[in-house]
Design an enzyme around this catalytic site. Structure first.
Site, PDB file in Angstrom:
ATOM      1  N   ASP A 128       0.873  -1.169   0.000  1.00  0.00           N
ATOM      2  CA  ASP A 128       0.000   0.000   0.000  1.00  0.00           C
ATOM      3  C   ASP A 128       0.912   1.221   0.000  1.00  0.00           C
ATOM      4  OD1 ASP A 128      -2.136   1.683   0.154  1.00  0.00           O
ATOM      5  OD2 ASP A 128      -2.603   1.299   2.261  1.00  0.00           O
ATOM      6  N   ASP A 153       0.697   5.351  -0.110  1.00  0.00           N
ATOM      7  CA  ASP A 153      -0.165   6.526  -0.021  1.00  0.00           C
ATOM      8  C   ASP A 153       0.664   7.802  -0.106  1.00  0.00           C
ATOM      9  OD1 ASP A 153      -2.566   5.133   0.304  1.00  0.00           O
ATOM     10  OD2 ASP A 153      -2.282   4.965   2.474  1.00  0.00           O
TER      11      ASP A 153
END
Length: 312
Positions: free
Chosen positions: A97, A99
């Site tokens: 992930d 971000d």
């Protein structure tokens, strides 16, 4: 060149290898890696999993503009096995992930990208590594340094681990109570009427009263049922956080709390669909609720009553 802070996380083994692979790809495609935090192990946030995360924050000097940077990070995620991003509060185990947390002092709010990251100031697993590499970085909001945010979120975590609430002796059926929250969120989203000003929640049937100028039509009732059931079937995670009342002033209507209410309050989240101050019992996932059905309605002098049931 612009400074960008990126958050990285994974909870699928080999976790360290995945993080290192992502960092190598980011160095090749994004720019110069200026700093990288230690990797910290954290529990899943916003969903239930037996697999803990490794999280870190990296700082890059990049020529990429924000949307170009987003495209690159998404391509790296895809190349490492993540085929879709989290949506409407639905989180799951993931290989990687990435971000975008902060990009210079730029602020962006669009359906595809929000900078600073909209949940940056809620996540201890971001605040700790960010404070490690940029302790004096000013975050706006909330107008504090990364180090100060880390300390504040640690305090909140301590409160969550030993919460103190006012007594709640109401016997509740968790599926019905969570359905009430979803219905309240739906009514407010469709009609802008706020949450029910009166409610009576029972196992077999429940009733809520709203301020509405006109009675609901049959089509209205159908649309409400469909939207509530869509959220139920979406299998959203239902999770809680504990904060002090001063932290949520202006965010929630605190006038509805008892005069002797505790200093700490609990927020119940239904994915990203609804949030509400609540001390009651809830399901862990909306899929546990069952089928939502409005059994009757009544309108009188601006007050709309909705009676609903849950079918297995």
């Amino acid at each position: 060149m612009s400074i960008a802070y990126l958050g990285l996380g994974t909870n699928i083994e080999p976790r360290v290898d995945h993080l290192r692979e992502a960092l190598r790809a980011l160095e090749q495609q994004v720019g110069i890696l200026l700093k990288c935090s230690s990797f910290i192990e954290t529990k899943p946030w916003g969903f239930i999993s037996k697999h803990n995360f490794l999280n870190g924050v990296a700082c890059f000097d990049t020529n990429l503009q924000p949307y170009d940077l987003l495209e690159v990070t998404e391509k790296i995620e895809f190349s490492m096995g993540r085929t879709h991003k989290s949506h409407e509060g639905r989180y799951e185990d993931r290989t990687i992930d990435i971000d975008i947390l902060i990009y210079e002092n730029i602020k962006i709010e669009s359906p595809r990208l929000t900078i600073p990251h909209p949940r940056l100031c809620q996540r201890l697993f971001v605040a700790i590594p960010l404070a490690e590499i940029a302790p004096d970085l000013i975050l706006t909001p909330p107008g504090m340094t990364a180090k100060q945010l880390s300390i504040e979120l640690k305090k909140q975590k301590d409160m969550e681990e030993a919460p103190i609430f006012n007594p709640h002796n109401k016997a509740e059926y968790p599926p019905m109570h969570t359905a009430e929250h979803i219905l309240n969120g739906t009514m407010n989203k469709i009609y802008g009427c706020g949450r029910a000003f009166s409610s009576h929640i029972e196992r077999t049937k429940s009733k809520l009263d709203y301020h509405l100028a006109e009675t609901l039509t049959e089509q209205d009732i159908h649309d409400i049922e469909k939207r509530v059931n869509d959220i139920i079937q979406a299998d959203l995670n239902v999770w809680t956080e504990t904060v002090s009342k001063t932290d949520v002033t202006g965010r929630f209507d605190l006038t509805r709390l008892p005069e002797n209410s505790s200093e700490n309050v609990r927020i119940v989240h239904v994915g990203d669909y609804d949030e509400c101050l609540c001390v009651g019992q809830h399901v862990k996932s909306t899929s546990e609720i069952g089928h939502f059905r409005i059994s009757s309605t009544r309108w009188n002098n601006g007050i709309q009553r909705i009676v609903f049931r849950l079918d297995n």
